[in-house]
Design a protein around this motif. Structure first.
Motif: not given
Length: 111
Positions: A53-54, A56-57, A60-61, A83
């Motif tokens: 998740y880290w 992935t986010t 995204v950022n 994503c």
């Protein structure tokens, strides 16, 4: 792809035609193969996979930063380790060079 990623988006307020399929296909050739046609050829979309998740986010950022600095915004959806990024120019209901420029910038994040 590198040349495309170095270009800057041009303001698009509508009133201009979207790219025809031949012109869009030529620009798509400059992207990584992960980019597929969406919306019946009116958009390009890619799915990105990560380990957690880290990551992935963080991705995204980074895509959001590209959108902010380019003033061209994709549709983004994400989960724990995936994503999806979809580019199309809403103002013309189709693809413009801006979509491919931003997609190339996203590809460059993973080089």
């Amino acid at each position: 792809m590198k040349e495309l990623a170095e270009r800057r988006c041009k303001p698009c307020e509508g009133g201009v035609p979207s790219l025809d399929l031949a012109a869009a296909a030529k620009l798509k050739e400059q992207l990584e193969s992960r980019w597929k046609w969406a919306r019946e050829g009116k958009a390009v979309e890619a799915l990105f996979q990560f380990d957690n998740y880290w990551q992935t986010t963080a991705f995204v950022n980074a895509v959001a930063w590209i959108a902010h600095t380019s003033d061209h915004h994709p549709d983004i959806s994400f989960g724990y380790n995936t994503c999806s990024v979809r580019y199309w120019t809403h103002a013309v209901d189709g693809l413009t060079e801006n979509d491919f420029i931003c997609a190339a910038k996203v590809d460059a994040l993973l080089e």
